[in-house]
Motif scaffolding. Structure first.
Motif, PDB file in Angstrom:
ATOM      1  N   VAL A  15       0.946  -0.780   0.218  1.00 27.55           N
ATOM      2  CA  VAL A  15       0.101  -0.128  -0.098  1.00 27.55           C
ATOM      3  C   VAL A  15       0.816   0.938   0.032  1.00 27.55           C
ATOM      4  O   VAL A  15       0.658   2.002  -1.001  1.00 27.55           O
ATOM      5  CB  VAL A  15      -0.954  -0.353   1.270  1.00 27.55           C
ATOM      6  CG1 VAL A  15      -1.427   1.485   0.850  1.00 27.55           C
ATOM      7  CG2 VAL A  15      -1.663  -0.891   1.170  1.00 27.55           C
ATOM      8  N   HIS A  16       1.720   1.840   0.935  1.00 24.56           N
ATOM      9  CA  HIS A  16       2.496   2.526   0.981  1.00 24.56           C
ATOM     10  C   HIS A  16       3.870   2.867  -0.254  1.00 24.56           C
ATOM     11  O   HIS A  16       4.779   3.531  -0.246  1.00 24.56           O
ATOM     12  CB  HIS A  16       3.173   2.470   2.635  1.00 24.56           C
ATOM     13  CG  HIS A  16       1.662   2.996   3.443  1.00 24.56           C
ATOM     14  ND1 HIS A  16       1.678   1.782   4.535  1.00 24.56           N
ATOM     15  CD2 HIS A  16       0.941   4.271   4.046  1.00 24.56           C
ATOM     16  CE1 HIS A  16       0.668   1.988   5.193  1.00 24.56           C
ATOM     17  NE2 HIS A  16       0.255   3.352   4.819  1.00 24.56           N
ATOM     18  N   LYS A  17       4.230   2.142  -0.479  1.00 26.22           N
ATOM     19  CA  LYS A  17       5.431   1.436  -1.474  1.00 26.22           C
ATOM     20  C   LYS A  17       4.787   2.478  -3.146  1.00 26.22           C
ATOM     21  O   LYS A  17       5.058   2.579  -3.795  1.00 26.22           O
ATOM     22  CB  LYS A  17       5.321   0.019  -1.897  1.00 26.22           C
ATOM     23  CG  LYS A  17       6.416  -0.364  -3.075  1.00 26.22           C
ATOM     24  CD  LYS A  17       7.078  -1.576  -3.318  1.00 26.22           C
ATOM     25  CE  LYS A  17       7.681  -1.761  -4.804  1.00 26.22           C
ATOM     26  NZ  LYS A  17       8.512  -2.897  -4.444  1.00 26.22           N
ATOM     27  N   ARG A  18       3.082   2.696  -2.655  1.00 26.48           N
ATOM     28  CA  ARG A  18       2.072   3.218  -3.997  1.00 26.48           C
ATOM     29  C   ARG A  18       2.663   4.728  -4.070  1.00 26.48           C
ATOM     30  O   ARG A  18       2.909   5.243  -5.211  1.00 26.48           O
ATOM     31  CB  ARG A  18       0.811   3.011  -4.123  1.00 26.48           C
ATOM     32  CG  ARG A  18       0.887   1.108  -4.387  1.00 26.48           C
ATOM     33  CD  ARG A  18      -0.674   1.512  -4.099  1.00 26.48           C
ATOM     34  NE  ARG A  18      -1.454   2.131  -5.487  1.00 26.48           N
ATOM     35  CZ  ARG A  18      -1.677   1.431  -6.705  1.00 26.48           C
ATOM     36  NH1 ARG A  18      -1.330   0.674  -7.446  1.00 26.48           N
ATOM     37  NH2 ARG A  18      -2.086   2.798  -7.390  1.00 26.48           N
ATOM     38  N   PHE A  19       3.195   5.535  -2.768  1.00 22.68           N
ATOM     39  CA  PHE A  19       3.295   6.476  -3.156  1.00 22.68           C
ATOM     40  C   PHE A  19       5.042   6.650  -3.063  1.00 22.68           C
ATOM     41  O   PHE A  19       5.763   6.241  -3.490  1.00 22.68           O
ATOM     42  CB  PHE A  19       2.868   7.339  -1.447  1.00 22.68           C
ATOM     43  CG  PHE A  19       1.875   6.408  -1.005  1.00 22.68           C
ATOM     44  CD1 PHE A  19       1.101   7.355  -1.461  1.00 22.68           C
ATOM     45  CD2 PHE A  19       1.681   5.735  -0.084  1.00 22.68           C
ATOM     46  CE1 PHE A  19      -0.235   7.064  -0.439  1.00 22.68           C
ATOM     47  CE2 PHE A  19       0.199   4.909   0.522  1.00 22.68           C
ATOM     48  CZ  PHE A  19      -0.991   5.811  -0.564  1.00 22.68           C
ATOM     49  N   ASN A  20       4.941   8.243  -4.025  1.00 19.88           N
ATOM     50  CA  ASN A  20       5.876   8.386  -4.736  1.00 19.88           C
ATOM     51  C   ASN A  20       6.631  10.010  -4.586  1.00 19.88           C
ATOM     52  O   ASN A  20       4.965  10.628  -4.361  1.00 19.88           O
ATOM     53  CB  ASN A  20       6.079   8.288  -6.234  1.00 19.88           C
ATOM     54  CG  ASN A  20       4.988   8.976  -7.193  1.00 19.88           C
ATOM     55  OD1 ASN A  20       4.829   9.738  -7.001  1.00 19.88           O
ATOM     56  ND2 ASN A  20       3.781   7.939  -7.544  1.00 19.88           N
ATOM     57  N   VAL A  21       7.364  10.530  -4.930  1.00 19.20           N
ATOM     58  CA  VAL A  21       7.853  12.049  -4.832  1.00 19.20           C
ATOM     59  C   VAL A  21       6.798  13.080  -5.641  1.00 19.20           C
ATOM     60  O   VAL A  21       6.300  14.147  -5.786  1.00 19.20           O
ATOM     61  CB  VAL A  21       9.506  12.178  -4.160  1.00 19.20           C
ATOM     62  CG1 VAL A  21       9.536  14.220  -4.547  1.00 19.20           C
ATOM     63  CG2 VAL A  21       9.911  12.019  -3.397  1.00 19.20           C
TER      64      VAL A  21
END
Length: 434
Positions: free
Chosen positions: A297-303
């Motif tokens: 889930v949290h790996k999906r977020f990016n800069v």
């Protein structure tokens, strides 16, 4: 605001009618189906899987628990009928049962919870109901295990859908960690230094199996949550020259970095490689050894998502979970546990725009709970936690009505031999208050 499930149903319908140009998007149209479809598919294939959502690409171990077939009456019942049956069962059970709902659970289930919180808050909440015969944990497998460890022996902990596991927790198994430990002991030895610090100490995140919590308890280690990870690492560094942190590399890296540990002293341990993919000297020079695990889930977020949020909403407050990659945490205004995120929004006295980097069900719920603020998820694609989403009101109605009939189904039990050491590690965590 509509629930995540309702939004997924609408998006899937629109995409079917209008094609990919329809407004909104979800990571899998299969999310619109009932979770029992995945239970059946796994049974037919003979291979477990996490189901659609953020963890759909993760490989589930062969030993991953599977859910048997939900009785047909619960699959066919309308939302309204399921609601009536759940409420009737709750009324019949009274104080004999307590329902716990994790922040990431779908709204259609969370509305029936007696307590809502993160995994550790919920395990503690169960302790406030010592007279309850059953603890119905609407979360995932490792959470139910923790509740079983901390609850009374005569209390039954129930997971409505046994297939609600956790891909991150599965990325570190007991055999692989034990093998890693043996290799580290060969390199470091076991004798403490002049200050009495042992060569290495194991620290496991709450998102791990009871077996790994027991491993930590047996080897002088400790459990941490996302809210007390810093305190736990400080505790560990007082007792050890270095830390083996599993299963989430990102929480370990972000926390150690905040404590001033240089990145070059943090190594990644890949269990599929000799010495985890490291050489002996690098291991000897290390202070933190990070397991090759992550939350999908949290790996999906990016800069890039943060940059877009700042462009679209000048002055936006970006808050992310520390399970996010390091560059995302560095680019955010703040990072913290699910409880930290909730409290930060609740504490804002003026209307504020918040961009949140955590699971969509929680973000959606916060947006509805605090309408004076603008709250949205950094990831524009609706992609819930695959395993949390395996729990549906149909499963909750089933386990509750079975309890009313005097039958306990889907009970989660942790062996006594595992419980003792796991409880030791959890008690050390309880004493390590932020």
């Amino acid at each position: 605001m509509s629930s995540v499930n309702t939004a997924i149903q609408l998006i899937t319908r629109e995409q079917a009618e209008k094609g990919a140009t329809a407004a909104g998007s979800t990571c899998s149209p299969a999310l619109a189906k009932g979770p029992w479809d995945y239970d059946l598919a796994e049974a037919l294939a003979g291979i477990p899987a996490y189901g659609p959502g953020a963890s759909s690409a993760d490989v589930a171990p062969a030993a991953t628990p599977r859910q048997g077939q939900l009785p047909e009456e619960y699959k066919l019942a309308s939302d309204a009928e399921l609601g009536e049956r759940i409420l009737a069962a709750k009324a019949a059970l009274g104080d004999r049962a307590v329902i716990l709902g994790h922040f990431y659970q779908r709204d259609e289930v969370i509305q029936y919870a007696d307590f809502v919180g993160d995994s550790f808050q919920l395990a503690n909440a169960a302790l406030t109901r010592p007279d309850a015969e059953a603890i119905v944990f609407c979360g995932v497998h490792f959470m139910a295990e923790t509740a079983d460890i901390l609850s009374a022996p005569d209390q039954a902990v129930i997971l409505p859908n046994l297939a609600a596991g956790c891909s991150m927790a599965d990325m570190a198994d007991a055999d692989s960690v034990a093998e890693c430990w043996e290799q580290l002991e060969e390199i470091f030895g076991t004798e403490p230094d002049a200050e009495g610090r042992v060569p290495v100490l194991p620290v496991t995140y709450m998102n791990s199996s009871a077996a790994l919590k027991a491993f930590c308890g047996e080897h002088g280690g400790i459990v941490c949550t996302s809210s007390n990870a810093r305190t736990v690492l400080e505790w560990a560094f007082q007792r050890a020259q270095r830390v083996l942190f599993f299963p989430d590399q990102h929480l370990g890296r972000n926390t150690a970095k905040a404590l001033g540990v240089p990145l070059e002293q943090m190594l990644m341990w890949n269990p599929r490689k000799d010495l985890g993919g490291n050489d002996e000297q690098a291991l000897l020079d290390s202070r933190v050894i990070l397991w090759h695990g992550f939350c999908s889930v949290h790996k999906r977020f990016n800069v890039g998502q943060i940059e877009k949020a700042r462009m679209d909403f000048p002055g936006v407050q970006v808050i992310v979970h520390p399970e996010c990659p390091m560059d995302v945490v560095d680019a955010a205004d703040s990072a913290g546990s699910t409880d930290f995120i909730k409290k930060a929004i609740a504490a804002a006295t003026e209307p504020t725009t918040f961009a949140i980097g955590t699971e969509i069900n929680m973000v959606n719920r916060l947006a509805a709970e605090y309408p004076q603020h603008t709250v949205f998820c950094l990831d524009p694609v609706i992609c819930p936690c695959s395993t949390m989403y395996r729990i549906h009101p149909g499963y909750l109605a089933w386990v509750l009505e079975e309890l009313v009939a005097g039958r306990v189904v889907n009970r989660i039990t942790v062996a006594e031999s595992v419980q003792d050491h796991a409880r030791t590690a959890l008690e050390r965590m309880l004493a390590a208050r932020p």
